[in-house]
Design a protein around this motif. Sequence first.
Motif, PDB file in Angstrom:
ATOM      1  N   ALA A   1      -7.224   2.554   2.885  1.00  0.00           N
ATOM      2  CA  ALA A   1      -7.827   3.425   3.901  1.00  0.00           C
ATOM      3  C   ALA A   1      -7.048   3.348   5.214  1.00  0.00           C
ATOM      4  O   ALA A   1      -6.815   4.374   5.872  1.00  0.00           O
ATOM      5  CB  ALA A   1      -9.284   3.032   4.124  1.00  0.00           C
ATOM      6  N   HIS A   2      -6.624   2.149   5.597  1.00  0.00           N
ATOM      7  CA  HIS A   2      -5.860   1.992   6.831  1.00  0.00           C
ATOM      8  C   HIS A   2      -4.528   2.713   6.724  1.00  0.00           C
ATOM      9  O   HIS A   2      -4.106   3.423   7.659  1.00  0.00           O
ATOM     10  CB  HIS A   2      -5.629   0.507   7.127  1.00  0.00           C
ATOM     11  CG  HIS A   2      -4.936   0.265   8.445  1.00  0.00           C
ATOM     12  ND1 HIS A   2      -3.556   0.272   8.576  1.00  0.00           N
ATOM     13  CD2 HIS A   2      -5.434   0.021   9.690  1.00  0.00           C
ATOM     14  CE1 HIS A   2      -3.234   0.038   9.833  1.00  0.00           C
ATOM     15  NE2 HIS A   2      -4.353  -0.110  10.529  1.00  0.00           N
ATOM     16  N   TYR A   3      -3.852   2.549   5.593  1.00  0.00           N
ATOM     17  CA  TYR A   3      -2.560   3.211   5.404  1.00  0.00           C
ATOM     18  C   TYR A   3      -2.717   4.732   5.417  1.00  0.00           C
ATOM     19  O   TYR A   3      -1.956   5.444   6.076  1.00  0.00           O
ATOM     20  CB  TYR A   3      -1.923   2.776   4.080  1.00  0.00           C
ATOM     21  CG  TYR A   3      -0.707   3.596   3.734  1.00  0.00           C
ATOM     22  CD1 TYR A   3       0.526   3.338   4.334  1.00  0.00           C
ATOM     23  CD2 TYR A   3      -0.786   4.673   2.838  1.00  0.00           C
ATOM     24  CE1 TYR A   3       1.632   4.117   4.053  1.00  0.00           C
ATOM     25  CE2 TYR A   3       0.313   5.455   2.561  1.00  0.00           C
ATOM     26  CZ  TYR A   3       1.522   5.179   3.162  1.00  0.00           C
ATOM     27  OH  TYR A   3       2.618   5.953   2.886  1.00  0.00           O
TER      28      TYR A   3
ATOM     29  N   PHE B   1       0.829  -1.207   0.000  1.00  0.00           N
ATOM     30  CA  PHE B   1       0.000   0.000   0.000  1.00  0.00           C
ATOM     31  C   PHE B   1       0.868   1.264   0.000  1.00  0.00           C
ATOM     32  O   PHE B   1       0.622   2.195  -0.786  1.00  0.00           O
ATOM     33  CB  PHE B   1      -0.964  -0.021   1.184  1.00  0.00           C
ATOM     34  CG  PHE B   1      -1.862  -1.214   1.165  1.00  0.00           C
ATOM     35  CD1 PHE B   1      -2.959  -1.265   0.317  1.00  0.00           C
ATOM     36  CD2 PHE B   1      -1.596  -2.320   1.967  1.00  0.00           C
ATOM     37  CE1 PHE B   1      -3.785  -2.382   0.272  1.00  0.00           C
ATOM     38  CE2 PHE B   1      -2.415  -3.442   1.925  1.00  0.00           C
ATOM     39  CZ  PHE B   1      -3.508  -3.468   1.083  1.00  0.00           C
ATOM     40  N   ALA B   2       1.875   1.309   0.868  1.00  0.00           N
ATOM     41  CA  ALA B   2       2.780   2.452   0.877  1.00  0.00           C
ATOM     42  C   ALA B   2       3.500   2.574  -0.462  1.00  0.00           C
ATOM     43  O   ALA B   2       3.623   3.678  -1.014  1.00  0.00           O
ATOM     44  CB  ALA B   2       3.794   2.306   2.009  1.00  0.00           C
ATOM     45  N   SER B   3       3.961   1.458  -0.988  1.00  0.00           N
ATOM     46  CA  SER B   3       4.677   1.486  -2.264  1.00  0.00           C
ATOM     47  C   SER B   3       3.776   1.990  -3.380  1.00  0.00           C
ATOM     48  O   SER B   3       4.189   2.815  -4.207  1.00  0.00           O
ATOM     49  CB  SER B   3       5.196   0.082  -2.604  1.00  0.00           C
ATOM     50  OG  SER B   3       6.058  -0.402  -1.596  1.00  0.00           O
TER      51      SER B   3
ATOM     52  N   GLY C   1      -1.750  -7.744  -7.493  1.00  0.00           N
ATOM     53  CA  GLY C   1      -2.529  -8.859  -6.971  1.00  0.00           C
ATOM     54  C   GLY C   1      -3.449  -8.524  -5.823  1.00  0.00           C
ATOM     55  O   GLY C   1      -3.955  -9.428  -5.140  1.00  0.00           O
ATOM     56  N   ILE C   2      -3.669  -7.232  -5.580  1.00  0.00           N
ATOM     57  CA  ILE C   2      -4.544  -6.822  -4.477  1.00  0.00           C
ATOM     58  C   ILE C   2      -5.687  -6.005  -5.057  1.00  0.00           C
ATOM     59  O   ILE C   2      -5.471  -4.939  -5.647  1.00  0.00           O
ATOM     60  CB  ILE C   2      -3.778  -5.974  -3.439  1.00  0.00           C
ATOM     61  CG1 ILE C   2      -2.591  -6.767  -2.881  1.00  0.00           C
ATOM     62  CG2 ILE C   2      -4.700  -5.526  -2.312  1.00  0.00           C
ATOM     63  CD1 ILE C   2      -1.690  -5.970  -1.982  1.00  0.00           C
ATOM     64  N   ALA C   3      -6.900  -6.487  -4.905  1.00  0.00           N
ATOM     65  CA  ALA C   3      -8.045  -5.808  -5.528  1.00  0.00           C
ATOM     66  C   ALA C   3      -9.263  -5.899  -4.623  1.00  0.00           C
ATOM     67  O   ALA C   3      -9.241  -6.524  -3.559  1.00  0.00           O
ATOM     68  CB  ALA C   3      -8.346  -6.429  -6.888  1.00  0.00           C
ATOM     69  N   GLY C   4     -10.329  -5.237  -5.062  1.00  0.00           N
ATOM     70  CA  GLY C   4     -11.602  -5.319  -4.350  1.00  0.00           C
ATOM     71  C   GLY C   4     -11.557  -4.722  -2.967  1.00  0.00           C
ATOM     72  O   GLY C   4     -10.849  -3.738  -2.693  1.00  0.00           O
ATOM     73  N   LEU C   5     -12.298  -5.318  -2.042  1.00  0.00           N
ATOM     74  CA  LEU C   5     -12.429  -4.800  -0.684  1.00  0.00           C
ATOM     75  C   LEU C   5     -11.088  -4.768   0.042  1.00  0.00           C
ATOM     76  O   LEU C   5     -10.805  -3.839   0.815  1.00  0.00           O
ATOM     77  CB  LEU C   5     -13.433  -5.661   0.095  1.00  0.00           C
ATOM     78  CG  LEU C   5     -13.861  -5.124   1.466  1.00  0.00           C
ATOM     79  CD1 LEU C   5     -14.516  -3.759   1.325  1.00  0.00           C
ATOM     80  CD2 LEU C   5     -14.815  -6.110   2.138  1.00  0.00           C
TER      81      LEU C   5
ATOM     82  N   VAL D   1      -3.690   4.509  -7.306  1.00  0.00           N
ATOM     83  CA  VAL D   1      -3.191   3.539  -6.328  1.00  0.00           C
ATOM     84  C   VAL D   1      -3.914   2.203  -6.492  1.00  0.00           C
ATOM     85  O   VAL D   1      -3.291   1.130  -6.470  1.00  0.00           O
ATOM     86  CB  VAL D   1      -3.353   4.074  -4.894  1.00  0.00           C
ATOM     87  CG1 VAL D   1      -3.054   2.973  -3.874  1.00  0.00           C
ATOM     88  CG2 VAL D   1      -2.431   5.271  -4.670  1.00  0.00           C
ATOM     89  N   LEU D   2      -5.222   2.243  -6.659  1.00  0.00           N
ATOM     90  CA  LEU D   2      -5.990   1.000  -6.832  1.00  0.00           C
ATOM     91  C   LEU D   2      -5.584   0.277  -8.110  1.00  0.00           C
ATOM     92  O   LEU D   2      -5.551  -0.962  -8.143  1.00  0.00           O
ATOM     93  CB  LEU D   2      -7.488   1.307  -6.840  1.00  0.00           C
ATOM     94  CG  LEU D   2      -8.081   1.809  -5.516  1.00  0.00           C
ATOM     95  CD1 LEU D   2      -9.549   2.180  -5.700  1.00  0.00           C
ATOM     96  CD2 LEU D   2      -7.927   0.757  -4.416  1.00  0.00           C
ATOM     97  N   ASP D   3      -5.254   1.035  -9.150  1.00  0.00           N
ATOM     98  CA  ASP D   3      -4.769   0.445 -10.403  1.00  0.00           C
ATOM     99  C   ASP D   3      -3.462  -0.313 -10.155  1.00  0.00           C
ATOM    100  O   ASP D   3      -3.296  -1.468 -10.569  1.00  0.00           O
ATOM    101  CB  ASP D   3      -4.566   1.549 -11.442  1.00  0.00           C
ATOM    102  CG  ASP D   3      -4.247   1.019 -12.830  1.00  0.00           C
ATOM    103  OD1 ASP D   3      -3.648  -0.072 -12.958  1.00  0.00           O
ATOM    104  OD2 ASP D   3      -4.578   1.702 -13.825  1.00  0.00           O
ATOM    105  N   LEU D   4      -2.526   0.326  -9.466  1.00  0.00           N
ATOM    106  CA  LEU D   4      -1.238  -0.310  -9.192  1.00  0.00           C
ATOM    107  C   LEU D   4      -1.393  -1.505  -8.247  1.00  0.00           C
ATOM    108  O   LEU D   4      -0.713  -2.526  -8.418  1.00  0.00           O
ATOM    109  CB  LEU D   4      -0.268   0.712  -8.602  1.00  0.00           C
ATOM    110  CG  LEU D   4       0.125   1.872  -9.525  1.00  0.00           C
ATOM    111  CD1 LEU D   4       1.047   2.838  -8.792  1.00  0.00           C
ATOM    112  CD2 LEU D   4       0.783   1.367 -10.804  1.00  0.00           C
TER     113      LEU D   4
END
Length: 320
Positions: A247-249, A51-53, A236-240, A228-231
Motif C-alpha cells: 500500500a505504501h509503495y 515491493f517494487a520488484s 519472505g514477506i507476508a501478512g500485515l 504481488v502478495l504471492d511473490l
Amino acid sequence: MGIAPTIADAANEFSAQNQTATPTDLHIRPRNRNFSLSAIERRRWVGGDPFASAVFNALSVTFPEGETFFIDSIKKFLKRVPPKLQGEIRAFIQQEAIHSREHHCFNQHLEDCDLDISRLEKTIADVTNGIRVMPEISHLVATMCIEHITAILAAEVIANPKHFEHADERQRNLWLWHASEEIEHKGVAYDTWLHVTRDWNPLKRWLVRSAFMAKISLGFTKNRIKGVLDLLRQDGIAGLRAWIGLAHYALVSPAPFRRTIRPWLQFFRPGFHPWNIDDRALIQLAESEYEAAIMDEEKASCKVSIFPDQRPPERMRKVA
C-alpha cells in the motif's frame, strides 16, 4: 463527471466516433530489442526494494499471454479499417509480439530466481479465456481498455525517474523500451474501436466502454494485488507487513497507482481519446536513455569479445 453524458457530451462522443485523434506525424516503429538475454541477478532487482520488484514482476507475468490476446483481438478487424489504420495495426502487432517474447524470457529468469509464477500465469490465462468466449467486439473493447491502463502506467514509469532510480540497468532498459512503445501505439486499439463502432448510438458506445473499463479495472487491481502478495510471500514477506508495504509503495511513494488515477478517470469522459494526453516526448526520453545504454554495451563488447558469432543458450533465444 456525471452518472451519464449530457446532450453536449453525447455530441462530443458522436463527433469523436467519426474520426481518429492519433497525431498524424506519429510513426509506430517496432524496435527489435533483446534486453532480456541478461539474467536477473537478484529477485529484488529494483534497487533492492522487494515491493517494487514484486509489482513489476507480477506485471511481467501477464504480458506474454495478455499481449498474445491483444494481437488476436485486433487482428480480427485488420481488413475492416482504412489503409492507414491497417498499417498501424500491423506495427502494433509487431511491437506486441516482441514484447511478449522479451517478457517470456524475463519470466524465465524469474523462475531461475526460484520464484513460482505458475499461479499468476493461470490467473491471466483464466481472464483471457473468459473474454475469448465473448463476442469479438468484446475482445476489442477489452483490448482498448487494458491498453489505456498499460499506457498510463508506462507514462508514469518514464516520467518519474524514481521508479527505476536504483534498478539493475539491463532490466531498467527493458521496461523503459517496453513503456515507450506502449505509449507510441496507445491509440491503435481505440482508433480501431472508433471505426468499427462508427454507426453505434453515442450513448451505447459510452456505456459499453465505460462499463468494460470499470469491470476490467476492478479485475486488474484485484489480480495484480493477489499476484504481488504471492511473490512477496515467496520472498519472505507476508501478512500485515506485505499489505502495508504494498500500500505504501502503490499509494504513498513512489505511488505509481495513485499517480495514474487521474489519467485513468479521463477514459470515462465522453469524447475521450488516448491522444488527448500528448506524451510523445516521453517516447523520445526513454529511447534516448536505453539506446545510449545499448551503445555503451556494444562498445564494451567489441573490446572484449573474441567470439563475435557466439549465440546465447537455446532457452534464451527469441521466442517465436
